[in-house]
Design a protein around this motif. Sequence first.
Motif, PDB file in Angstrom:
ATOM      1  N   SER A 203      27.272  41.033  -6.063  1.00 26.31           N
ATOM      2  CA  SER A 203      27.531  40.624  -4.674  1.00 26.31           C
ATOM      3  C   SER A 203      27.527  41.826  -3.736  1.00 26.31           C
ATOM      4  O   SER A 203      27.059  41.724  -2.597  1.00 26.31           O
ATOM      5  N   ARG A 204      28.006  42.984  -4.198  1.00 21.91           N
ATOM      6  CA  ARG A 204      28.000  44.173  -3.343  1.00 21.91           C
ATOM      7  C   ARG A 204      26.577  44.565  -2.970  1.00 21.91           C
ATOM      8  O   ARG A 204      26.301  44.929  -1.814  1.00 21.91           O
ATOM      9  N   GLY A 205      25.676  44.505  -3.936  1.00 21.82           N
ATOM     10  CA  GLY A 205      24.291  44.830  -3.635  1.00 21.82           C
ATOM     11  C   GLY A 205      23.666  43.856  -2.652  1.00 21.82           C
ATOM     12  O   GLY A 205      22.987  44.254  -1.703  1.00 21.82           O
ATOM     13  N   LEU A 206      23.904  42.573  -2.868  1.00 20.86           N
ATOM     14  CA  LEU A 206      23.367  41.557  -1.959  1.00 20.86           C
ATOM     15  C   LEU A 206      23.951  41.704  -0.561  1.00 20.86           C
ATOM     16  O   LEU A 206      23.233  41.609   0.446  1.00 20.86           O
ATOM     17  N   PHE A 207      25.257  41.964  -0.487  1.00 17.87           N
ATOM     18  CA  PHE A 207      25.906  42.121   0.818  1.00 17.87           C
ATOM     19  C   PHE A 207      25.393  43.362   1.535  1.00 17.87           C
ATOM     20  O   PHE A 207      25.220  43.355   2.766  1.00 17.87           O
ATOM     21  N   ALA A 208      25.148  44.451   0.799  1.00 17.37           N
ATOM     22  CA  ALA A 208      24.647  45.674   1.420  1.00 17.37           C
ATOM     23  C   ALA A 208      23.278  45.429   2.052  1.00 17.37           C
ATOM     24  O   ALA A 208      23.001  45.887   3.171  1.00 17.37           O
ATOM     25  N   ALA A 209      22.420  44.698   1.337  1.00 17.66           N
ATOM     26  CA  ALA A 209      21.108  44.377   1.891  1.00 17.66           C
ATOM     27  C   ALA A 209      21.236  43.460   3.104  1.00 17.66           C
ATOM     28  O   ALA A 209      20.528  43.633   4.102  1.00 17.66           O
ATOM     29  N   ALA A 210      22.147  42.480   3.020  1.00 19.30           N
ATOM     30  CA  ALA A 210      22.351  41.561   4.146  1.00 19.30           C
ATOM     31  C   ALA A 210      22.865  42.314   5.365  1.00 19.30           C
ATOM     32  O   ALA A 210      22.468  42.023   6.509  1.00 19.30           O
ATOM     33  N   ASP A 211      23.743  43.296   5.161  1.00 22.88           N
ATOM     34  CA  ASP A 211      24.245  44.108   6.290  1.00 22.88           C
ATOM     35  C   ASP A 211      23.098  44.881   6.941  1.00 22.88           C
ATOM     36  O   ASP A 211      23.010  44.959   8.176  1.00 22.88           O
ATOM     37  N   LYS A 212      22.229  45.458   6.104  1.00 24.06           N
ATOM     38  CA  LYS A 212      21.093  46.202   6.641  1.00 24.06           C
ATOM     39  C   LYS A 212      20.145  45.274   7.396  1.00 24.06           C
ATOM     40  O   LYS A 212      19.578  45.634   8.431  1.00 24.06           O
ATOM     41  N   PHE A 213      19.961  44.056   6.881  1.00 23.03           N
ATOM     42  CA  PHE A 213      19.131  43.056   7.561  1.00 23.03           C
ATOM     43  C   PHE A 213      19.717  42.744   8.933  1.00 23.03           C
ATOM     44  O   PHE A 213      18.986  42.679   9.931  1.00 23.03           O
ATOM     45  N   ARG A 214      21.026  42.556   9.004  1.00 27.44           N
ATOM     46  CA  ARG A 214      21.661  42.252  10.287  1.00 27.44           C
ATOM     47  C   ARG A 214      21.539  43.419  11.269  1.00 27.44           C
ATOM     48  O   ARG A 214      21.583  43.215  12.481  1.00 27.44           O
ATOM     49  N   SER A 215      21.381  44.607  10.721  1.00 29.35           N
ATOM     50  CA  SER A 215      21.200  45.791  11.584  1.00 29.35           C
ATOM     51  C   SER A 215      19.750  45.960  12.025  1.00 29.35           C
ATOM     52  O   SER A 215      19.441  46.914  12.753  1.00 29.35           O
ATOM     53  N   THR A 270      27.212  37.533 -20.563  1.00 27.83           N
ATOM     54  CA  THR A 270      27.295  36.468 -19.562  1.00 27.83           C
ATOM     55  C   THR A 270      26.228  36.640 -18.499  1.00 27.83           C
ATOM     56  O   THR A 270      26.125  37.707 -17.872  1.00 27.83           O
ATOM     57  N   ARG A 271      25.449  35.595 -18.297  1.00 21.08           N
ATOM     58  CA  ARG A 271      24.409  35.616 -17.277  1.00 21.08           C
ATOM     59  C   ARG A 271      24.983  35.063 -15.974  1.00 21.08           C
ATOM     60  O   ARG A 271      25.531  33.957 -15.934  1.00 21.08           O
ATOM     61  N   LEU A 272      24.832  35.853 -14.896  1.00 20.86           N
ATOM     62  CA  LEU A 272      25.355  35.479 -13.587  1.00 20.86           C
ATOM     63  C   LEU A 272      24.214  35.454 -12.581  1.00 20.86           C
ATOM     64  O   LEU A 272      23.301  36.275 -12.642  1.00 20.86           O
ATOM     65  N   ILE A 273      24.280  34.506 -11.649  1.00 19.35           N
ATOM     66  CA  ILE A 273      23.306  34.452 -10.564  1.00 19.35           C
ATOM     67  C   ILE A 273      24.034  34.460  -9.230  1.00 19.35           C
ATOM     68  O   ILE A 273      25.199  34.053  -9.129  1.00 19.35           O
ATOM     69  N   ASP A 274      23.341  34.937  -8.194  1.00 21.19           N
ATOM     70  CA  ASP A 274      23.917  34.980  -6.854  1.00 21.19           C
ATOM     71  C   ASP A 274      22.777  35.138  -5.869  1.00 21.19           C
ATOM     72  O   ASP A 274      21.646  35.455  -6.253  1.00 21.19           O
ATOM     73  N   ASN A 275      23.071  34.937  -4.590  1.00 19.51           N
ATOM     74  CA  ASN A 275      22.062  35.085  -3.558  1.00 19.51           C
ATOM     75  C   ASN A 275      22.711  35.209  -2.193  1.00 19.51           C
ATOM     76  O   ASN A 275      23.880  34.843  -2.015  1.00 19.51           O
ATOM     77  N   VAL A 276      21.947  35.715  -1.247  1.00 20.51           N
ATOM     78  CA  VAL A 276      22.334  35.679   0.167  1.00 20.51           C
ATOM     79  C   VAL A 276      21.125  35.210   0.956  1.00 20.51           C
ATOM     80  O   VAL A 276      19.969  35.472   0.579  1.00 20.51           O
TER      81      VAL A 276
END
Length: 283
Positions: A203-215, A270-276
């Motif tokens: 989630s930290r990686g996805l959020f970091a990319a989303a923050d950069k997108f918003r910028s 454990t396999r985990l999935i996530d997205n933004v």
Amino acid sequence: MQTITTVAELRHVVARARRADKRIGFVPTMGYLHEGHLTLVEASRAQTDVTVVSIFVNPAQFGPNEDLSTYPRDFLRDQELCRDAGVAIVFAPDVQEIYPTQFETFVEPGELAKPMCGAFRPDHFRGVVTVVGKLFNIVQPDVAFFGQKDFQQCAVVRRMAIDLNLPIEIVTVQTVREPDGLALSSRNRHLSEEERRRALAISRGLFAAADKFRSGERDVEQLIAIAKAHLNTVDRLQYLELVDADTLKRAESSLRRTAALCAAAYVGSTRLIDNVILPLSTP
């Protein structure tokens, strides 16, 4: 709350609700419910008159070396959570009820099922759309609710409903997360304390990319690289892809349409999935 285990009884009860002009909401689950599932129930209760929750661990969507046998189950706990959440009907069939002897008809998904999870789990979405299609036919809801965490699944199910002319509205509800950002998942219980800390990298990686997108960042490779830089604590990154939110095709070099940044990774076993979602107005 009623707990029903057979197709015949469920159809009888739902038909009675329909005769009373009730609007039916449906939340399909594999059980071991958490706050994410309960958010779907809350959305259903807000938009419909009768909420049906199915609890069925679907063997058809697990591959031969996947975690069907160890998938978490606690039916009595699930019943209590549903009762407290105001669910009207829990549908809890056994495998024979859904896949009786000599069952041989499956729904075959199309292009949306091929990338990302589909590339690594080739029969997964065939199993998903088959069981969801069967459940839609059994429950015959007006509205069905799914979580955004399973972004590709939502797209595949929505496409199925459109292609098969099913009169069901598909509603996607935003991912529910722990306070530290970890997306809620029934599989999280398999994580040790140390693995859970490492799982936060997703989630930290996805959020970091989303923050950069918003910028203002729109370069696809840059956004992927920003997310990937955080993922060195996972044991195996299965995929990290930035795709068009509608077609699930890999995004162009510079984003011009709403996209989804999606990840799947193993932490321990454990396999985990996530997205933004990275929203842009569509031309």
